[in-house]
Structure formats: structure tokens, C-alpha cells
Design a protein around this motif. Sequence first.
Motif, PDB file in Angstrom:
ATOM      1  N   LEU A   9      12.581  11.154  44.340  1.00  0.00           N
ATOM      2  CA  LEU A   9      12.967  11.412  45.899  1.00  0.00           C
ATOM      3  C   LEU A   9      12.693  10.796  46.954  1.00  0.00           C
ATOM      4  CD1 LEU A   9      13.232  14.088  46.564  1.00  0.00           C
ATOM      5  CD2 LEU A   9      11.470  14.870  45.454  1.00  0.00           C
ATOM      6  N   ALA A  10      11.114   9.789  46.852  1.00  0.00           N
ATOM      7  CA  ALA A  10      10.372   8.900  47.373  1.00  0.00           C
ATOM      8  C   ALA A  10      11.148   7.763  48.156  1.00  0.00           C
ATOM      9  CB  ALA A  10       9.246   8.501  46.503  1.00  0.00           C
ATOM     10  N   GLN A  11      11.887   7.158  47.413  1.00  0.00           N
ATOM     11  CA  GLN A  11      12.515   6.238  47.914  1.00  0.00           C
ATOM     12  C   GLN A  11      14.180   6.589  48.572  1.00  0.00           C
ATOM     13  OE1 GLN A  11      14.005   4.955  43.856  1.00  0.00           O
ATOM     14  NE2 GLN A  11      12.614   3.235  43.555  1.00  0.00           N
ATOM     15  N   GLU A  12      14.440   8.433  47.954  1.00  0.00           N
ATOM     16  CA  GLU A  12      15.840   9.054  48.361  1.00  0.00           C
ATOM     17  C   GLU A  12      14.890   9.371  50.249  1.00  0.00           C
ATOM     18  OE1 GLU A  12      17.326  12.026  46.926  1.00  0.00           O
ATOM     19  OE2 GLU A  12      17.556  10.883  44.666  1.00  0.00           O
ATOM     20  N   ARG A  13      13.447  10.019  50.219  1.00  0.00           N
ATOM     21  CA  ARG A  13      13.212   9.981  51.652  1.00  0.00           C
ATOM     22  C   ARG A  13      12.890   9.051  52.001  1.00  0.00           C
ATOM     23  NH1 ARG A  13      10.076  14.555  53.025  1.00  0.00           N
ATOM     24  NH2 ARG A  13      12.046  16.344  52.162  1.00  0.00           N
TER      25      ARG A  13
ATOM     26  N   ARG B 274       5.342   2.876  43.624  1.00  0.00           N
ATOM     27  CA  ARG B 274       5.540   3.017  42.697  1.00  0.00           C
ATOM     28  C   ARG B 274       6.302   3.802  42.324  1.00  0.00           C
ATOM     29  NH1 ARG B 274      -0.902   5.085  43.574  1.00  0.00           N
ATOM     30  NH2 ARG B 274       0.669   6.661  43.698  1.00  0.00           N
ATOM     31  N   ASP B 275       6.194   4.241  41.376  1.00  0.00           N
ATOM     32  CA  ASP B 275       7.570   4.687  40.835  1.00  0.00           C
ATOM     33  C   ASP B 275       8.212   6.133  41.705  1.00  0.00           C
ATOM     34  OD1 ASP B 275       9.166   3.099  39.147  1.00  0.00           O
ATOM     35  OD2 ASP B 275       7.765   3.975  37.490  1.00  0.00           O
ATOM     36  N   ASP B 276       6.684   7.209  42.169  1.00  0.00           N
ATOM     37  CA  ASP B 276       6.298   7.934  43.160  1.00  0.00           C
ATOM     38  C   ASP B 276       6.325   8.157  44.269  1.00  0.00           C
ATOM     39  OD1 ASP B 276       3.975   6.813  42.043  1.00  0.00           O
ATOM     40  OD2 ASP B 276       2.850   9.296  41.990  1.00  0.00           O
ATOM     41  N   GLN B 277       5.662   6.591  44.730  1.00  0.00           N
ATOM     42  CA  GLN B 277       5.343   6.265  46.265  1.00  0.00           C
ATOM     43  C   GLN B 277       6.121   5.069  47.132  1.00  0.00           C
ATOM     44  OE1 GLN B 277       1.421   6.348  46.381  1.00  0.00           O
ATOM     45  NE2 GLN B 277       1.330   6.075  48.886  1.00  0.00           N
ATOM     46  N   VAL B 278       6.267   5.350  48.163  1.00  0.00           N
ATOM     47  CA  VAL B 278       6.937   4.383  49.473  1.00  0.00           C
ATOM     48  C   VAL B 278       6.232   4.348  50.012  1.00  0.00           C
ATOM     49  CG1 VAL B 278       9.310   3.310  49.700  1.00  0.00           C
ATOM     50  CG2 VAL B 278       9.416   4.863  47.240  1.00  0.00           C
ATOM     51  N   ILE B 279       6.577   2.897  50.558  1.00  0.00           N
ATOM     52  CA  ILE B 279       6.305   2.746  52.455  1.00  0.00           C
ATOM     53  C   ILE B 279       6.966   2.105  52.814  1.00  0.00           C
ATOM     54  CG2 ILE B 279       4.231   1.072  53.411  1.00  0.00           C
ATOM     55  CD1 ILE B 279       2.267   0.590  51.159  1.00  0.00           C
ATOM     56  N   ILE B 280       7.082   2.707  54.089  1.00  0.00           N
ATOM     57  CA  ILE B 280       8.253   2.368  54.861  1.00  0.00           C
ATOM     58  C   ILE B 280       6.686   1.698  56.612  1.00  0.00           C
ATOM     59  CG2 ILE B 280       9.563   2.712  56.823  1.00  0.00           C
ATOM     60  CD1 ILE B 280       8.712   5.521  54.234  1.00  0.00           C
ATOM     61  N   SER B 281       7.627   0.398  56.127  1.00  0.00           N
ATOM     62  CA  SER B 281       6.659  -0.214  57.521  1.00  0.00           C
ATOM     63  C   SER B 281       7.467   0.111  58.719  1.00  0.00           C
ATOM     64  CB  SER B 281       6.953  -1.801  57.071  1.00  0.00           C
ATOM     65  OG  SER B 281       6.623  -2.816  58.523  1.00  0.00           O
ATOM     66  N   ILE B 282       7.609   0.134  59.507  1.00  0.00           N
ATOM     67  CA  ILE B 282       8.265   0.328  60.690  1.00  0.00           C
ATOM     68  C   ILE B 282       8.000  -0.782  61.739  1.00  0.00           C
ATOM     69  CG2 ILE B 282       8.649   1.493  62.349  1.00  0.00           C
ATOM     70  CD1 ILE B 282       7.977   4.320  60.764  1.00  0.00           C
ATOM     71  N   TYR B 283       6.139  -1.094  62.507  1.00  0.00           N
ATOM     72  CA  TYR B 283       5.810  -1.945  62.523  1.00  0.00           C
ATOM     73  C   TYR B 283       4.124  -2.584  63.301  1.00  0.00           C
ATOM     74  CZ  TYR B 283       5.047  -3.591  67.654  1.00  0.00           C
ATOM     75  OH  TYR B 283       5.287  -4.594  69.102  1.00  0.00           O
ATOM     76  N   ILE B 284       3.332  -3.742  62.795  1.00  0.00           N
ATOM     77  CA  ILE B 284       2.416  -3.932  63.018  1.00  0.00           C
ATOM     78  C   ILE B 284       1.443  -2.463  63.192  1.00  0.00           C
ATOM     79  CG2 ILE B 284       0.924  -5.362  63.548  1.00  0.00           C
ATOM     80  CD1 ILE B 284       2.912  -6.883  65.089  1.00  0.00           C
ATOM     81  N   GLY B 285       1.226  -2.524  61.685  1.00  0.00           N
ATOM     82  CA  GLY B 285      -0.145  -1.111  62.100  1.00  0.00           C
ATOM     83  C   GLY B 285       0.152   0.282  61.751  1.00  0.00           C
ATOM     84  N   LEU B 286       1.597   0.709  62.068  1.00  0.00           N
ATOM     85  CA  LEU B 286       2.747   1.503  61.246  1.00  0.00           C
ATOM     86  C   LEU B 286       3.280   1.478  59.589  1.00  0.00           C
ATOM     87  CD1 LEU B 286       2.103   4.547  62.782  1.00  0.00           C
ATOM     88  CD2 LEU B 286       4.978   3.805  63.832  1.00  0.00           C
TER      89      LEU B 286
END
Length: 130
Positions: A19-23, A45-57
Motif C-alpha cells: 500500500l505504501a508503494q501504491e501511495r 521497508r516493506d511497509d514504508q516508502v520515502i519520496i524524494s522531491i527536492y533537496i531537503g524535501l
Amino acid sequence: MNAHKPTVQPVGAQPTSSLAQERAAELIQTLARQHNIPAFALPLRDDQVIISIYIGLLVHTDGTRLWWLVPNARGRPTPLWTYAATVQAAAERLAAHYHELGSRPLAELLPATGREIGRGAACLAHNPRP
């Protein structure tokens, strides 16, 4: 005897995503389509994703909510974390943060290397390359 049975997917089936990857994918698509902002996802992790948008964001998601550190909360004694429950709400607020960060000097966004960047720019200004 309690034997572990491996799960088998049908031939040609796509691996299931969390669900995290889909979101995360939904946020990336919304930012690109509605705000012309590039972003990419990094599974944490399997249950968490980080989205990188910009430096520091960086945006974190567990599939239920999206949360991030507000980059323009300068002068606060502690960092200001915020969250959004919907992708649309997050995209609107993140677009504002993105444009605000884009107006800042790069040296300000990279405090550890800001002095080196400033020195390098000054050096190039005084000694232009042929």
C-alpha cells in the motif's frame, strides 16, 4: 509437522506492491501531472516508502498517510513535521514547498557544503575558464 509452503504466483503475474508503494506512485504521478514536479520513490521497508522531491524535501508514507519535515520552518527551536491524509492535499502543499525551496540559494540548502559552494562560485567569478 508444520511445514512452510512457498507461495507461487502464476506465470506472467506482476509482483504485488505494498500500500505504501501504491501511495508513493500516486503522489509521484500527481506531482508530475498537476505540478510538473519530478520525484522518485525509495523503498525503506516493506511497509514504508520515502519520496524524494527536492533537496531537503523527503516525504514518508506507510500507505495510510504522508508526512514530511516542513522546509520553510526556519527559526524554530525544533523541526516542524506535518502530514496529509490524501495524496491531493499532500501534492498541493508539497508543490508550494518545492517552489519555495527552488527560490533559495543552493548553498543555503546544503549547509555542510555551503561555504565550499560559495567559495567555488567566487573563484569561478574571478577566474573564468576559457
